[in-house]
Design an enzyme around this catalytic site. Structure first.
Site, PDB file in Angstrom:
ATOM      1  N   LYS A  64     -14.221  -2.691  10.349  1.00  0.00           N
ATOM      2  CA  LYS A  64     -13.248  -3.477   9.591  1.00  0.00           C
ATOM      3  C   LYS A  64     -12.564  -4.500  10.491  1.00  0.00           C
ATOM      4  O   LYS A  64     -12.299  -5.631  10.073  1.00  0.00           O
ATOM      5  CB  LYS A  64     -12.209  -2.556   8.947  1.00  0.00           C
ATOM      6  CG  LYS A  64     -11.292  -3.290   7.977  1.00  0.00           C
ATOM      7  CD  LYS A  64     -10.300  -2.368   7.309  1.00  0.00           C
ATOM      8  CE  LYS A  64      -9.394  -3.170   6.385  1.00  0.00           C
ATOM      9  NZ  LYS A  64      -8.273  -2.367   5.855  1.00  0.00           N
TER      10      LYS A  64
ATOM     11  N   ARG B 253       2.853  -7.051  -3.626  1.00  0.00           N
ATOM     12  CA  ARG B 253       4.189  -6.935  -4.200  1.00  0.00           C
ATOM     13  C   ARG B 253       4.460  -8.121  -5.118  1.00  0.00           C
ATOM     14  O   ARG B 253       4.314  -9.268  -4.720  1.00  0.00           O
ATOM     15  CB  ARG B 253       5.229  -6.879  -3.087  1.00  0.00           C
ATOM     16  CG  ARG B 253       5.157  -5.604  -2.262  1.00  0.00           C
ATOM     17  CD  ARG B 253       6.029  -5.675  -1.023  1.00  0.00           C
ATOM     18  NE  ARG B 253       7.439  -5.750  -1.355  1.00  0.00           N
ATOM     19  CZ  ARG B 253       8.409  -5.919  -0.461  1.00  0.00           C
ATOM     20  NH1 ARG B 253       8.092  -6.045   0.820  1.00  0.00           N
ATOM     21  NH2 ARG B 253       9.653  -5.969  -0.818  1.00  0.00           N
TER      22      ARG B 253
ATOM     23  N   ASN C 164      -3.814  -1.887   9.686  1.00  0.00           N
ATOM     24  CA  ASN C 164      -4.956  -2.750   9.959  1.00  0.00           C
ATOM     25  C   ASN C 164      -5.227  -2.782  11.456  1.00  0.00           C
ATOM     26  O   ASN C 164      -4.316  -2.601  12.271  1.00  0.00           O
ATOM     27  CB  ASN C 164      -4.660  -4.186   9.499  1.00  0.00           C
ATOM     28  CG  ASN C 164      -5.189  -4.451   8.108  1.00  0.00           C
ATOM     29  OD1 ASN C 164      -6.141  -3.823   7.659  1.00  0.00           O
ATOM     30  ND2 ASN C 164      -4.564  -5.382   7.415  1.00  0.00           N
TER      31      ASN C 164
ATOM     32  N   ALA D 194      -3.561  -4.384  -3.066  1.00  0.00           N
ATOM     33  CA  ALA D 194      -2.302  -4.330  -3.810  1.00  0.00           C
ATOM     34  C   ALA D 194      -1.387  -5.408  -3.247  1.00  0.00           C
ATOM     35  O   ALA D 194      -1.503  -5.788  -2.087  1.00  0.00           O
ATOM     36  CB  ALA D 194      -1.644  -2.957  -3.670  1.00  0.00           C
TER      37      ALA D 194
ATOM     38  N   LEU E 259       0.810  -1.216   0.000  1.00  0.00           N
ATOM     39  CA  LEU E 259       0.000   0.000   0.000  1.00  0.00           C
ATOM     40  C   LEU E 259       0.845   1.269   0.000  1.00  0.00           C
ATOM     41  O   LEU E 259       0.503   2.245  -0.668  1.00  0.00           O
ATOM     42  CB  LEU E 259      -0.947   0.004   1.207  1.00  0.00           C
ATOM     43  CG  LEU E 259      -2.214  -0.853   1.071  1.00  0.00           C
ATOM     44  CD1 LEU E 259      -3.097  -0.702   2.305  1.00  0.00           C
ATOM     45  CD2 LEU E 259      -3.019  -0.498  -0.176  1.00  0.00           C
TER      46      LEU E 259
END
Length: 305
Positions: A184, A133, A105, A131, A13
């Protein structure tokens, strides 16, 4: 005040934000862990963003935490357990009234950071963007999502907020950022640990909906006790929607475990169980889930804190 975006943490991110800001012509500087990482980055020639099969490299300037010069705006994009140690390394460089964006998070790490830098304004973020890597210094934009930003202590929208829109970063300022973060956290607690324990993609939990339902009942109780009734509304229904919408995906915790990495357990399920304890709330399903997950991680030789 400097308009430079300093970005601490060149993971998925952090790299995604850095590339989009740089593409929009914003001043961006990466802060890397040490001289060795800085040398490797310079040899690579920058960050590479892969988006819709279009690949482009951005030669974003980089430095280590020990570099000179004040930091006025800092995006902290490392894992939750790395946030406080990482911020401690750059804290002496933070200008008076600096702004620190926290893209972690779970819950708990935000307060750890805020305690270390009382002179800075800490802005919390909740992101649903995806996203990953593909290699060192290369990130793939995997899923369009959204970013909510807010400051529980100050409802004023920062002057730089338009930078995000200009960079194509979908974002909204909210005065209810804690509601977003608690919601979340509950979603993550209901899904991620079970994918590790059942060794499955998110969709595999469709075969364990009884367990999911029991967790959602307890998580909703916890949210209401913690003063977050809005975050508790329709929780089970949303968890099932997420499971269906991401059925082919592996949760971030599953990916961490199978890559032999430390998980963010302490700031997700661990935070939920500690909050329940502070409120004198008995949540046996959540406590048992935490115990099972800790045992699973220990058996794999992974940290369980």
């Amino acid at each position: 005040m400097s308009s430079t975006w300093h970005i601490l943490g060149a993971g998925s991110l952090g790299s995604l934000w850095a590339c989009r800001l740089a593409r929009a012509g914003k001043a961006v500087r990466l802060i890397l862990r040490d001289g060795q990482r800085l040398q490797a980055y310079q040899q690579a020639g920058g960050l590479t963003l892969v988006e819709q099969d279009q690949t482009r490299r951005y030669a974003i300037p980089a430095e280590t935490a020990q570099a000179q010069g004040p930091i006025h705006r800092l995006l902290v994009a490392c894992k939750a357990y790395d946030a406080a140690p990482a911020i401690a390394g750059v804290a002496p460089r933070l200008a008076e009234s600096a702004e620190v964006l926290l893209l972690q998070n779970g819950l708990g790490s935000q307060d750890e950071v805020a305690d270390l830098v009382p002179h800075a304004r800490c802005i919390f973020a909740s992101s649903t963007e995806g996203a990953f890597r593909e290699g060192d210094w290369q990130v793939r934009f995997a899923g369009h999502g959204f970013n909510w930003l807010g400051d529980p202590r100050n409802p004023m929208i920062p002057a730089w907020f338009d930078d995000l829109h200009e960079a194509g970063i979908p974002a909204e300022w909210t005065v209810d950022i804690l509601t977003r973060l608690w919601r979340k956290l509950a979603l993550n607690c209901a899904i991620n640990p079970l994918t590790v324990l059942h060794d499955c993609q998110n969709g595999g939990l469709l075969g364990h909906l009884g367990e999911v339902q029991a967790l959602c009942v307890e998580l909703a109780r916890l949210l209401r006790r913690c003063g977050q009734p809005q975050a508790a509304e329709g929780l089970e229904e949303e968890v099932q929607r997420v499971i269906l919408a991401t059925a082919a995906n592996y949760s971030s915790m599953y990916q961490d475990v199978h890559a032999g990495r430390r998980t963010e357990l302490h700031y997700l399920l661990g935070h939920a169980c500690r909050a329940a304890g502070r409120h004198g709330l008995q949540l046996p399903q959540l406590e048992h889930l935490l115990q099972r997950l800790v045992e699973n991680l220990r058996a794999r030789g992974l940290p369980c804190d």
